[in-house]
Structures are given as C-alpha cells and as structure tokens.
Design a protein around this motif. Structure first.
Motif, PDB file in Angstrom:
ATOM      1  N   UNK B  37       0.845  -1.194   0.000  1.00 12.30           N
ATOM      2  CA  UNK B  37       0.000   0.000   0.000  1.00 12.30           C
ATOM      3  C   UNK B  37       0.878   1.241   0.000  1.00 12.30           C
ATOM      4  N   UNK B  40      -1.511   7.013   0.332  1.00  7.57           N
ATOM      5  CA  UNK B  40      -2.658   7.610  -0.323  1.00  7.57           C
ATOM      6  C   UNK B  40      -3.332   6.723  -1.347  1.00  7.57           C
ATOM      7  N   UNK B  41      -2.950   5.453  -1.385  1.00  5.96           N
ATOM      8  CA  UNK B  41      -3.552   4.527  -2.350  1.00  5.96           C
ATOM      9  C   UNK B  41      -4.123   3.304  -1.659  1.00  5.96           C
ATOM     10  N   UNK B  42      -4.874   2.549  -2.408  1.00  6.04           N
ATOM     11  CA  UNK B  42      -5.392   1.291  -1.892  1.00  6.04           C
ATOM     12  C   UNK B  42      -4.338   0.206  -1.960  1.00  6.04           C
ATOM     13  N   UNK B  43      -4.481  -0.829  -1.156  1.00  6.68           N
ATOM     14  CA  UNK B  43      -3.531  -1.946  -1.211  1.00  6.68           C
ATOM     15  C   UNK B  43      -3.527  -2.622  -2.579  1.00  6.68           C
ATOM     16  N   UNK B  88       3.568   0.724   2.830  1.00  2.17           N
ATOM     17  CA  UNK B  88       3.087  -0.108   3.937  1.00  2.17           C
ATOM     18  C   UNK B  88       2.823  -1.495   3.371  1.00  2.17           C
TER      19      UNK B  88
END
Lengths: 113, 114
Positions: B37, B40-43, B88
């Motif tokens: 991830x 500021x983005x989706x996984x 992440x």
C-alpha cells in the motif's frame, strides 16, 4: 479489465449526519464486494459485504447498496461518529486468483464535531 | 483467538539492499496474502500462499518473493530495493486458499527506502 474505483478522495461530514461513500466497478462478472475501513496506523478492517444476488444489505449503522445495472455500490453510515473517521475502501475478490482483493483508491471520511 | 501480527513495525533500508518482512496468520488460518500500500492509495495484491505453495500473484517483479511455513506464518522478501518500494506492507490471513472471502489484515510494516 478489473478495477474498482471511488468517486471522491475525501468526505467531510458533521457528527451525527449520515455519510455516503460511492464506488464504481468495471468487471461485470464481479459477484461479491467488501467494504473495508482503515484507521490511521492500522490494516484494513472488514465492515460489510454484499453478493450480487442482493441489492441491499444492512449491518450495524451501515448499509451497502448495489446497483448492478450501472456497476455501482455505496456504503451508507448512519449517525456518523468521530470513530468513523478513517479511509474506506471497496474491494472485489477475484475468485480466479485465490480471492485476491482488488481495492479502489479509498475515500477518507473526516468527521467534524 | 490471536489476530494477524507483523514484524517489524517500521524499517528503513537503502537502495539495493534486501529486506524480509514477517507475518503470523490468525489462529486456524492456512492462507496468507501480501499487499503493498503506497501512501494515499489502496492496497495492491502481491501474492498469496496456501499450504506453503504460491497460489496467485499480482503484477510485481520476481525480486518480490515469499515463503509460507508449516505453521502457516509467512515471509515477504524483497531484493534490490528501489525507492518506489517504500510503502506499507500488509499481510492478510484467511481460511481456505480461495474458498473463503474474508481476509483479516495485520497492522502492516512501514518500509522506507532511502
């Protein structure tokens, strides 16, 4: 191709009001969707899911609506509370790939006191 | 019931180095999926392991590799780190190797590549 996207990056809502978070998908074969909540510093947490044979599903203070005609789903949070402040993702498990989850970009919900 | 745990919590590496991230699945779960991830983005799905075998892979280069152990814990290894690997890293465990939809996520490992 497979994609799940959200309409708004940020939603600011007054405490006590209802929140509506929208999500569009492009894969007509998608038959199951999940909403996740991700608080700061934590991993995504399952909120509610819906299968394509349903139009609506209700949980505790949350309702998910699915419109297969326009490939759109929404998450409604009733009486939004400060603890609802988080990023919300819709996700689409792909059965053909071990139910890998395809996430949209997320909508950040900010609850104003 | 023990939830999904990941270690370390944070990690700083430099370009070209190698890193190993660890995940302990929830009790009773035999499937682990790894996600990246970016801020500021989706996984984004990296790969999944079911009963110690890779069971699906996303669009990530071969320098991203993994292992699952007999106790169903898992490792994510990244070689030749690049700046864009800063993210992440989440692992999620589930039961069934594709048969069960609900995946339970750990808190993630924050990797910074300098």
């Amino acid at each position: 191709g497979e994609s799940v996207g959200l309409h708004l990056p940020t939603l600011s809502v007054q405490e006590g009001d209802n929140s509506i978070i929208n999500c569009a998908y492009s894969n007509s074969a998608s038959d199951y969707f999940i909403w996740y909540k991700q608080e700061s510093g934590k991993g995504p947490q399952f909120i509610i899911d819906i299968r394509s044979n349903m139009d609506k599903r209700q949980g505790q203070r949350v309702t998910v609506l699915l419109n297969k005609t326009v490939k759109h789903l929404s998450l409604q949070i009733a009486a939004t509370q400060p603890g609802d402040s988080a990023v919300y993702f819709c996700a689409d498990p792909i059965k053909a790939a071990g139910n890998k989850l395809t996430f949209g970009g997320g909508t950040r919900v900010l609850v104003k006191p | 019931e023990t939830g999904v745990t990941q270690s370390p919590t944070h990690l700083i590496k430099t370009r070209g180095q190698q890193v190993t991230l660890r995940c302990s699945s929830q009790s009773g779960h035999n499937t682990v999926s790894w996600y990246q991830q970016a801020l500021g983005q989706g996984p984004q799905f990296i790969f999944q392991y079911y009963r110690e075998e890779e069971n699906g892979r996303g669009n990530f280069p071969p320098r991203f590799s993994g292992l699952q152990f007999p106790n169903y814990s898992s490792e994510l290894n990244v070689n030749a780190l690049e700046l864009d690997d800063s993210a992440l890293y989440l692992c999620a465990s589930s039961l069934g190797g594709g048969g069960a939809f609900e995946q339970f996520f750990g808190p993630g490992t924050r990797l910074t590549v300098l």
